[in-house]
Every structure is written in C-alpha cells, then in structure tokens.
Design a protein around this motif. Structure first.
Motif, short mmCIF file in Angstrom:
data_model
loop_
_atom_site.label_atom_id
_atom_site.label_comp_id
_atom_site.label_asym_id
_atom_site.label_seq_id
_atom_site.Cartn_x
_atom_site.Cartn_y
_atom_site.Cartn_z
N THR A 253 0.83 -1.21 0.00
CA THR A 253 0.00 0.00 0.00
C THR A 253 0.86 1.26 0.00
O THR A 253 0.55 2.23 -0.68
CB THR A 253 -0.94 0.00 1.23
OG1 THR A 253 -1.69 -1.21 1.23
CG2 THR A 253 -1.89 1.16 1.19
N LEU A 254 1.96 1.22 0.73
CA LEU A 254 2.85 2.37 0.81
C LEU A 254 3.71 2.52 -0.45
O LEU A 254 3.91 3.63 -0.94
CB LEU A 254 3.77 2.26 2.03
CG LEU A 254 3.10 2.39 3.40
CD1 LEU A 254 4.08 2.00 4.49
CD2 LEU A 254 2.58 3.80 3.59
N SER A 255 4.23 1.42 -0.97
CA SER A 255 5.22 1.51 -2.04
C SER A 255 4.64 1.60 -3.44
O SER A 255 5.23 2.24 -4.32
CB SER A 255 6.18 0.33 -1.97
OG SER A 255 5.49 -0.88 -2.25
N THR A 256 3.50 0.99 -3.68
CA THR A 256 2.97 0.93 -5.05
C THR A 256 2.71 2.29 -5.66
O THR A 256 3.06 2.51 -6.83
CB THR A 256 1.72 0.03 -5.10
OG1 THR A 256 2.07 -1.27 -4.61
CG2 THR A 256 1.21 -0.11 -6.51
N PRO A 257 2.13 3.26 -4.93
CA PRO A 257 1.94 4.58 -5.56
C PRO A 257 3.25 5.27 -5.92
O PRO A 257 3.29 6.09 -6.84
CB PRO A 257 1.19 5.39 -4.50
CG PRO A 257 0.58 4.40 -3.60
CD PRO A 257 1.50 3.20 -3.61
N ILE A 258 4.31 4.93 -5.23
CA ILE A 258 5.60 5.56 -5.48
C ILE A 258 6.40 4.80 -6.55
O ILE A 258 6.94 5.40 -7.48
CB ILE A 258 6.42 5.66 -4.17
CG1 ILE A 258 5.68 6.57 -3.19
CG2 ILE A 258 7.84 6.16 -4.42
CD1 ILE A 258 6.15 6.46 -1.77
N LEU A 259 6.47 3.49 -6.41
CA LEU A 259 7.29 2.67 -7.31
C LEU A 259 6.54 2.21 -8.55
O LEU A 259 7.17 1.90 -9.56
CB LEU A 259 7.80 1.43 -6.57
CG LEU A 259 8.69 1.66 -5.36
CD1 LEU A 259 9.04 0.32 -4.71
CD2 LEU A 259 9.94 2.42 -5.75
N GLY A 260 5.22 2.11 -8.46
CA GLY A 260 4.44 1.52 -9.54
C GLY A 260 4.23 0.04 -9.26
O GLY A 260 4.94 -0.57 -8.45
N VAL A 261 3.25 -0.54 -9.94
CA VAL A 261 2.92 -1.94 -9.71
C VAL A 261 4.04 -2.86 -10.16
O VAL A 261 4.44 -3.78 -9.44
CB VAL A 261 1.58 -2.31 -10.41
CG1 VAL A 261 1.29 -3.79 -10.28
CG2 VAL A 261 0.44 -1.50 -9.84
N ALA A 262 4.60 -2.63 -11.35
CA ALA A 262 5.63 -3.53 -11.88
C ALA A 262 6.86 -3.57 -10.97
O ALA A 262 7.34 -4.65 -10.62
CB ALA A 262 6.03 -3.12 -13.30
N MET A 263 7.35 -2.42 -10.57
CA MET A 263 8.54 -2.37 -9.71
C MET A 263 8.24 -3.01 -8.36
O MET A 263 9.07 -3.77 -7.83
CB MET A 263 9.01 -0.92 -9.55
CG MET A 263 10.31 -0.79 -8.82
SD MET A 263 11.67 -1.49 -9.78
CE MET A 263 13.00 -1.24 -8.65
N SER A 264 7.07 -2.73 -7.81
CA SER A 264 6.70 -3.32 -6.52
C SER A 264 6.66 -4.84 -6.61
O SER A 264 7.18 -5.54 -5.74
CB SER A 264 5.34 -2.79 -6.05
OG SER A 264 5.41 -1.42 -5.80
N MET A 265 6.07 -5.36 -7.67
CA MET A 265 5.94 -6.81 -7.82
C MET A 265 7.29 -7.48 -8.07
O MET A 265 7.54 -8.57 -7.57
CB MET A 265 4.96 -7.16 -8.95
CG MET A 265 3.52 -6.86 -8.62
SD MET A 265 2.88 -7.88 -7.28
CE MET A 265 2.87 -6.73 -5.93
N ILE A 266 8.17 -6.83 -8.80
CA ILE A 266 9.50 -7.42 -9.02
C ILE A 266 10.30 -7.42 -7.72
O ILE A 266 11.02 -8.37 -7.43
CB ILE A 266 10.24 -6.73 -10.18
CG1 ILE A 266 9.55 -7.07 -11.50
CG2 ILE A 266 11.70 -7.15 -10.23
CD1 ILE A 266 10.11 -6.42 -12.71
N CYS A 267 10.14 -6.37 -6.92
CA CYS A 267 10.78 -6.36 -5.60
C CYS A 267 10.24 -7.50 -4.74
O CYS A 267 11.01 -8.20 -4.07
CB CYS A 267 10.56 -5.02 -4.90
SG CYS A 267 11.44 -3.64 -5.64
N VAL A 268 8.93 -7.69 -4.75
CA VAL A 268 8.31 -8.79 -4.01
C VAL A 268 8.86 -10.12 -4.52
O VAL A 268 9.24 -10.99 -3.73
CB VAL A 268 6.77 -8.76 -4.14
CG1 VAL A 268 6.14 -10.06 -3.68
CG2 VAL A 268 6.20 -7.59 -3.37
#
Length: 147
Positions: free
Chosen positions: A84-99
């Motif tokens: 919830t915190l990171s997705t608006p900043i990083l975007g969905v793709a970047m957040s999911m690759i980090c995950v």
C-alpha cells in the motif's frame, strides 16, 4: 511438475498485481492502515462464508498448534501495508518485481536449509542463475522507470 498447479499459482500472482494496483489508490484515499484493514476484512468475511457453506474439515485445538506456525498471520498485514505504501511511489511492476526477488531469495534459503519442516532442496547453478535474472529484471525495470 503438475501444470495445473503452476497455472494456478501464476493466476494467483496476477491477482497480487491486481491487488497492489487497488491498494495504492485505496491507501491514498482512506489511509494505508485502513486500506489494509479493509482488504483483510473482506477476505475474512469471504473465508467465513466459504467455511460456513462447505463441509467442515478436521480442526485441531489451537493449543496443539506450534506457535511459530501462526507467525504467517503477522506477515500478511506487513506485506499488504508495504504494498500500500510503495505501489503509488514505485508503480505496480517495480513493486511486484521487488516482491518476487524477496520471495525467491527467501524461498531458496527455506528450501536449502529445510526450514519450517520443509524437505531440503539442493541449490544448483540454474537456480542461482534464475535469481540473478530476477535481480537483473529489477535493475532493468528501475532503470526503465528513470528514463
């Protein structure tokens, strides 16, 4: 490998991306903790309904369950708040690759050491190479977002 299970997990992974896309804007509107609470509240209600209308399986007394197995209940909300915190900043793709990088890295350690009563799995060069490729994907998506 059973192809049906692989497809099921791929679709579930797509659901995580969908959830991340929903959580970011929801967190911005109602607050990050309330967004997390709403996601878990809806999930709890759904699971309660499924449990209520399906045959009951075996249930073990809570006191007989090893307490370390309940830690997963703490990790879910931490994961959702982080999304919830990171997705608006990083975007969905970047957040999911980090995950994905975090999941695969920890998964290799769990497999290798046999943690959590899982059978030990050997690590070979192809498995390590797959982790390197995920890291490279993270780097490429990051660099692509900067341009």
């Amino acid at each position: 490998m059973n192809v049906i299970y692989i497809l099921l997990i791929v679709v579930a992974g797509m659901g995580l991306s969908f959830e991340a896309g929903l959580l970011g804007p929801l967190g911005e509107q109602v607050g990050h903790l309330w967004a997390t609470l709403s996601i878990f509240g809806v999930g709890t209600a759904l699971l309660w309904l499924i449990r209520h209308f399906t045959p009951h399986g075996k249930f073990t007394d809570w006191n007989s369950i090893p307490k370390w197995q309940l830690i997963g209940g703490l990790l879910g909300p931490i994961y959702v708040v982080a999304l919830t915190l990171s997705t608006p900043i990083l975007g969905v793709a970047m957040s999911m690759i980090c995950v994905l990088l975090g999941q695969v890295t920890k998964s290799f350690a769990i497999d290798y050491f046999g943690w959590f009563a899982m059978p030990k799995q050997t690590t070979n060069p192809l498995r390590v190479l797959s982790l390197v490729f995920i890291f490279l994907a993270l780097c490429f998506v990051y660099l692509g977002a900067q341009s």
